[in-house]
Scaffold this motif. Sequence first.
Motif, PDB file in Angstrom:
ATOM      1  N   UNK A 151       0.829  -1.199   0.000  1.00 12.11           N
ATOM      2  CA  UNK A 151       0.000   0.000   0.000  1.00 12.11           C
ATOM      3  C   UNK A 151       0.866   1.253   0.000  1.00 12.11           C
ATOM      4  N   UNK A 152       0.376   2.283  -0.691  1.00 13.60           N
ATOM      5  CA  UNK A 152       1.132   3.534  -0.776  1.00 13.60           C
ATOM      6  C   UNK A 152       0.171   4.674  -1.078  1.00 13.60           C
ATOM      7  N   UNK A 153       0.430   5.822  -0.459  1.00 11.95           N
ATOM      8  CA  UNK A 153      -0.338   7.023  -0.787  1.00 11.95           C
ATOM      9  C   UNK A 153       0.627   8.146  -1.146  1.00 11.95           C
ATOM     10  N   UNK A 154       0.075   9.273  -1.554  1.00  8.03           N
ATOM     11  CA  UNK A 154       0.773  10.430  -2.131  1.00  8.03           C
ATOM     12  C   UNK A 154       1.084  10.140  -3.606  1.00  8.03           C
ATOM     13  N   UNK A 155       0.435  10.895  -4.468  1.00  5.61           N
ATOM     14  CA  UNK A 155       0.456  10.578  -5.898  1.00  5.61           C
ATOM     15  C   UNK A 155       1.856  10.555  -6.515  1.00  5.61           C
ATOM     16  N   UNK A 156       2.714  11.468  -6.116  1.00  7.46           N
ATOM     17  CA  UNK A 156       4.055  11.491  -6.704  1.00  7.46           C
ATOM     18  C   UNK A 156       4.891  10.312  -6.207  1.00  7.46           C
ATOM     19  N   UNK A 157       4.689   9.924  -4.959  1.00  5.13           N
ATOM     20  CA  UNK A 157       5.374   8.738  -4.436  1.00  5.13           C
ATOM     21  C   UNK A 157       4.883   7.490  -5.152  1.00  5.13           C
ATOM     22  N   UNK A 158       3.579   7.419  -5.385  1.00  2.00           N
ATOM     23  CA  UNK A 158       3.013   6.282  -6.121  1.00  2.00           C
ATOM     24  C   UNK A 158       3.593   6.233  -7.527  1.00  2.00           C
ATOM     25  N   UNK A 159       3.681   7.384  -8.162  1.00  2.28           N
ATOM     26  CA  UNK A 159       4.233   7.440  -9.521  1.00  2.28           C
ATOM     27  C   UNK A 159       5.663   6.922  -9.559  1.00  2.28           C
ATOM     28  N   UNK A 160       6.476   7.340  -8.604  1.00  4.38           N
ATOM     29  CA  UNK A 160       7.861   6.861  -8.549  1.00  4.38           C
ATOM     30  C   UNK A 160       7.904   5.352  -8.316  1.00  4.38           C
ATOM     31  N   UNK A 161       7.021   4.869  -7.455  1.00  4.06           N
ATOM     32  CA  UNK A 161       6.967   3.422  -7.197  1.00  4.06           C
ATOM     33  C   UNK A 161       6.611   2.664  -8.471  1.00  4.06           C
ATOM     34  N   UNK A 162       5.613   3.129  -9.206  1.00  7.54           N
ATOM     35  CA  UNK A 162       5.196   2.430 -10.426  1.00  7.54           C
ATOM     36  C   UNK A 162       6.326   2.366 -11.447  1.00  7.54           C
ATOM     37  N   UNK A 163       7.065   3.454 -11.566  1.00  6.96           N
ATOM     38  CA  UNK A 163       8.192   3.457 -12.505  1.00  6.96           C
ATOM     39  C   UNK A 163       9.293   2.520 -12.022  1.00  6.96           C
ATOM     40  N   UNK A 164       9.650   2.618 -10.757  1.00  7.27           N
ATOM     41  CA  UNK A 164      10.730   1.772 -10.232  1.00  7.27           C
ATOM     42  C   UNK A 164      10.368   0.291 -10.233  1.00  7.27           C
ATOM     43  N   UNK A 165       9.105  -0.017  -9.961  1.00  6.33           N
ATOM     44  CA  UNK A 165       8.687  -1.412  -9.865  1.00  6.33           C
ATOM     45  C   UNK A 165       8.381  -2.026 -11.230  1.00  6.33           C
ATOM     46  N   UNK A 166       7.758  -1.227 -12.121  1.00  8.10           N
ATOM     47  CA  UNK A 166       7.255  -1.813 -13.361  1.00  8.10           C
ATOM     48  C   UNK A 166       7.756  -1.127 -14.637  1.00  8.10           C
TER      49      UNK A 166
END
Length: 200
Positions: free
Chosen positions: A66-81
Amino acid sequence: MTIHLYGASFSTCTRRVAAVAKEVGVEYVLHPIDFAKGEHKAPAFIEHQPFGQIPYIVDDANDNFELYESRAIARYLVNQYGAKSGLIPTDAKKLAKFEQAASIEASNFDAHAATVAFEKLFAPMKGLTTNEENLQKHLAQLHAKLDAYEVILGKSKYLGGDEITLADIFHLPYGYVLTKSGFADTLVNEKRPNVTRQEL
């Protein structure tokens, strides 16, 4: 892979996450949060997002992370996928330029664009009266910030260099809202050819 996105289709922060998910090829299921019913302040929601804001995600392909904060989520999506997408550079200098650009978006664009959008669109939707003084103040600030963007974009193709990064994508939701608000032509025109080239 599919992520679960808890937010609202009208929310700029939810749209920011959706745009990045699309860019890196991650499917998502939107779970609409009803603001009128106060679902974002309900105890069940607060368990996942303690500030009672949207969006947050659950990635069931990664141990229900789970993750919140849109910019943090965006960074996670790029780093993970989407590591191969180049949206977050790995070279130290390019990464620094990306972080600079991301900071510019958050500090110099978002705050003013958000206020303009609120006063022009969201306040009337909520039955509130637009504060014209506040609207004009932040519109003037946005003009000044875009003058600086014009200088930056005169030296590089994108805000963080010559390749598109997350920092550019971060601008999309409010860029769209500013267009819908009727301000695009006053902000993006022949006086700012480099900004115009980016097409807010």
